[in-house]
Design an enzyme around this catalytic site. Structure first.
Site, PDB file in Angstrom:
ATOM      1  N   ASP A 119      -6.117  -0.686 -11.480  1.00 20.23           N
ATOM      2  CA  ASP A 119      -6.316  -1.820 -10.311  1.00 20.23           C
ATOM      3  C   ASP A 119      -5.867  -2.987 -10.823  1.00 20.23           C
ATOM      4  OD1 ASP A 119      -7.347  -2.746  -7.846  1.00 20.23           O
ATOM      5  OD2 ASP A 119      -9.370  -3.101  -8.520  1.00 20.23           O
ATOM      6  N   ARG A 169       0.141  -6.825   7.064  1.00 19.24           N
ATOM      7  CA  ARG A 169      -0.678  -7.249   5.747  1.00 19.24           C
ATOM      8  C   ARG A 169      -1.212  -6.321   4.793  1.00 19.24           C
ATOM      9  NH1 ARG A 169      -6.699  -8.313   7.175  1.00 19.24           N
ATOM     10  NH2 ARG A 169      -7.249  -6.419   8.944  1.00 19.24           N
ATOM     11  N   LYS A 170      -0.751  -4.875   5.081  1.00 16.81           N
ATOM     12  CA  LYS A 170      -1.184  -3.586   4.336  1.00 16.81           C
ATOM     13  C   LYS A 170       0.074  -3.263   3.530  1.00 16.81           C
ATOM     14  CE  LYS A 170      -2.801  -1.796   8.449  1.00 16.81           C
ATOM     15  NZ  LYS A 170      -2.945  -0.620   9.034  1.00 16.81           N
TER      16      LYS A 170
HETATM   17  C1  LIG Z   1       0.863 -15.869  -4.790  1.00 20.67           C
HETATM   18  C2  LIG Z   1       0.672 -15.186  -6.079  1.00 20.67           C
HETATM   19  C3  LIG Z   1      -0.399 -14.085  -6.036  1.00 20.67           C
HETATM   20  C4  LIG Z   1      -1.409 -14.070  -6.963  1.00 20.67           C
HETATM   21  C5  LIG Z   1      -2.306 -12.908  -6.686  1.00 20.67           C
HETATM   22  C6  LIG Z   1      -3.568 -13.414  -7.110  1.00 20.67           C
HETATM   23  C7  LIG Z   1      -4.688 -12.496  -6.283  1.00 20.67           C
HETATM   24  C8  LIG Z   1      -5.243 -11.786  -7.638  1.00 20.67           C
HETATM   25  C9  LIG Z   1      -6.159 -10.637  -7.290  1.00 20.67           C
HETATM   26  C10 LIG Z   1      -6.425  -9.666  -8.037  1.00 20.67           C
HETATM   27  C11 LIG Z   1      -6.980  -8.475  -7.609  1.00 20.67           C
HETATM   28  C12 LIG Z   1      -7.259  -7.247  -8.205  1.00 20.67           C
HETATM   29  C13 LIG Z   1      -7.732  -6.367  -7.484  1.00 20.67           C
HETATM   30  C14 LIG Z   1      -9.373  -6.559  -7.336  1.00 20.67           C
HETATM   31  O1  LIG Z   1     -10.053  -6.529  -8.161  1.00 20.67           O
HETATM   32  S1  LIG Z   1      -9.432  -6.994  -5.936  1.00 20.67           S
HETATM   33  C15 LIG Z   1     -11.549  -7.014  -5.609  1.00 20.67           C
HETATM   34  C16 LIG Z   1     -12.048  -5.888  -5.025  1.00 20.67           C
HETATM   35  N1  LIG Z   1     -11.792  -5.835  -3.667  1.00 20.67           N
HETATM   36  C17 LIG Z   1     -12.340  -6.679  -2.655  1.00 20.67           C
HETATM   37  O2  LIG Z   1     -13.583  -7.475  -3.375  1.00 20.67           O
HETATM   38  C18 LIG Z   1     -12.257  -6.506  -1.317  1.00 20.67           C
HETATM   39  C19 LIG Z   1     -13.369  -6.409  -0.520  1.00 20.67           C
HETATM   40  N2  LIG Z   1     -13.184  -6.262   0.963  1.00 20.67           N
HETATM   41  C20 LIG Z   1     -12.649  -7.192   1.790  1.00 20.67           C
HETATM   42  O3  LIG Z   1     -12.986  -8.275   1.498  1.00 20.67           O
HETATM   43  C21 LIG Z   1     -12.358  -6.778   3.222  1.00 20.67           C
HETATM   44  O4  LIG Z   1     -12.548  -5.413   3.347  1.00 20.67           O
HETATM   45  C22 LIG Z   1     -10.611  -7.063   3.176  1.00 20.67           C
HETATM   46  C23 LIG Z   1     -10.647  -8.740   3.385  1.00 20.67           C
HETATM   47  C24 LIG Z   1      -9.869  -6.440   2.114  1.00 20.67           C
HETATM   48  C25 LIG Z   1      -9.963  -6.353   4.686  1.00 20.67           C
HETATM   49  O5  LIG Z   1     -11.044  -6.784   5.529  1.00 20.67           O
HETATM   50  P1  LIG Z   1     -10.468  -6.823   6.978  1.00 20.67           P
HETATM   51  O6  LIG Z   1     -11.848  -6.812   7.872  1.00 20.67           O
HETATM   52  O7  LIG Z   1      -9.483  -7.884   7.149  1.00 20.67           O
HETATM   53  O8  LIG Z   1      -9.879  -5.530   7.344  1.00 20.67           O
HETATM   54  P2  LIG Z   1     -10.461  -3.806   7.246  1.00 20.67           P
HETATM   55  O9  LIG Z   1     -11.477  -3.500   6.507  1.00 20.67           O
HETATM   56  O10 LIG Z   1     -10.958  -3.706   8.697  1.00 20.67           O
HETATM   57  O11 LIG Z   1      -9.115  -2.893   7.153  1.00 20.67           O
HETATM   58  C26 LIG Z   1      -7.821  -3.394   7.256  1.00 20.67           C
HETATM   59  C27 LIG Z   1      -6.913  -2.479   7.634  1.00 20.67           C
HETATM   60  O12 LIG Z   1      -6.898  -1.377   6.411  1.00 20.67           O
HETATM   61  C28 LIG Z   1      -6.997   0.050   7.200  1.00 20.67           C
HETATM   62  N3  LIG Z   1      -7.544   0.911   6.048  1.00 20.67           N
HETATM   63  C29 LIG Z   1      -8.754   0.728   5.438  1.00 20.67           C
HETATM   64  N4  LIG Z   1      -8.862   1.688   4.530  1.00 20.67           N
HETATM   65  C30 LIG Z   1      -7.820   2.603   4.752  1.00 20.67           C
HETATM   66  C31 LIG Z   1      -7.142   3.722   3.877  1.00 20.67           C
HETATM   67  N5  LIG Z   1      -7.990   4.123   2.962  1.00 20.67           N
HETATM   68  N6  LIG Z   1      -6.073   4.109   4.283  1.00 20.67           N
HETATM   69  C32 LIG Z   1      -5.139   3.186   5.340  1.00 20.67           C
HETATM   70  N7  LIG Z   1      -5.556   2.416   5.833  1.00 20.67           N
HETATM   71  C33 LIG Z   1      -6.987   1.918   5.649  1.00 20.67           C
HETATM   72  C34 LIG Z   1      -8.084  -0.322   8.436  1.00 20.67           C
HETATM   73  O13 LIG Z   1      -7.805   0.896   9.213  1.00 20.67           O
HETATM   74  C35 LIG Z   1      -7.280  -1.679   8.884  1.00 20.67           C
HETATM   75  O14 LIG Z   1      -6.280  -1.325   9.686  1.00 20.67           O
HETATM   76  P3  LIG Z   1      -5.981  -2.075  10.844  1.00 20.67           P
HETATM   77  O15 LIG Z   1      -6.983  -1.815  12.037  1.00 20.67           O
HETATM   78  O16 LIG Z   1      -5.886  -3.415  10.790  1.00 20.67           O
HETATM   79  O17 LIG Z   1      -4.531  -1.710  11.270  1.00 20.67           O
END
Ligand SMILES: CCCCCCCCCCCCCC(=O)SCCNC(=O)CCNC(=O)[C@H](O)C(C)(C)COP(=O)(O)OP(=O)(O)OC[C@H]1O[C@@H](n2cnc3c(N)ncnc32)[C@H](O)[C@@H]1OP(=O)(O)O
Length: 116
Positions: free
Chosen positions: A28, A73-74
């Protein structure tokens, strides 16, 4: 993206073998680093790990990750870990969702700006 990783006693599950949760964490996190190349913040929505062979402590593994495809966004990402002989020991696929920086402010940290 490529990384080299060695698990140690901090990650032990069965004797001499890395805990599956520790392996999942590393994969991850590997995906998290991939985001720096993509240039957009995103978080894990779904993570799947396939454990093909025991991941041994004190053994170097090559980890490779890349973006399979993007739909808005996916981000659909994939990774695999191989031993020094080139045998695949673990594989992972994940769905990351691109989020705004305000997402990270929910944790109360001061690294991300707080949305109004
Ligand atoms: C600029 C430089 C970048 C640097 C990066 C720094 C960042 C570092 C970060 C490090 C990170 C390290 C890693 C870590 O540790 S990240 C930490 C662990 N993760 C989290 O805490 C995330 C918790 N979850 C949330 O906050 C929300 O659920 C989010 C914001 C993600 C989405 O909530 P939202 O309510 O907005 O959306 P939704 O849940 O309705 O779903 C969205 C879409 O996804 C589709 N879907 C769902 N499941 C599947 C599936 N299995 N196959 C295919 N599709 C699937 C679903 O049908 C929907 O599609 P659509 O209807 O929209 O078409």
């Amino acid at each position: 993206m490529r990384a080299r990783h060695v698990f140690d006693e901090r990650h032990v599950g069965a004797p001499g073998i890395a805990h599956g949760g520790a392996v999942a964490t590393v994969l991850d996190d590997l995906f998290g680093f991939l985001l720096y190349l993509i240039g957009e913040p995103a978080v894990t929505r779904h993570l799947e790990v396939g454990y093909r062979s025991p991941v041994l402590l004190g053994t170097p593994y090559l980890l490779e990750a890349g973006v399979q495809r993007r739909e808005g966004r996916k981000l659909f990402v994939r990774a695999q870990g191989t031993d020094e002989g080139g045998a695949a020991v673990v594989e992972a696929s994940a769905l990351f969702l691109v989020v705004g920086l305000e997402h990270f402010a929910r944790g109360g940290g001061d690294a991300a700006p707080v949305a109004p």
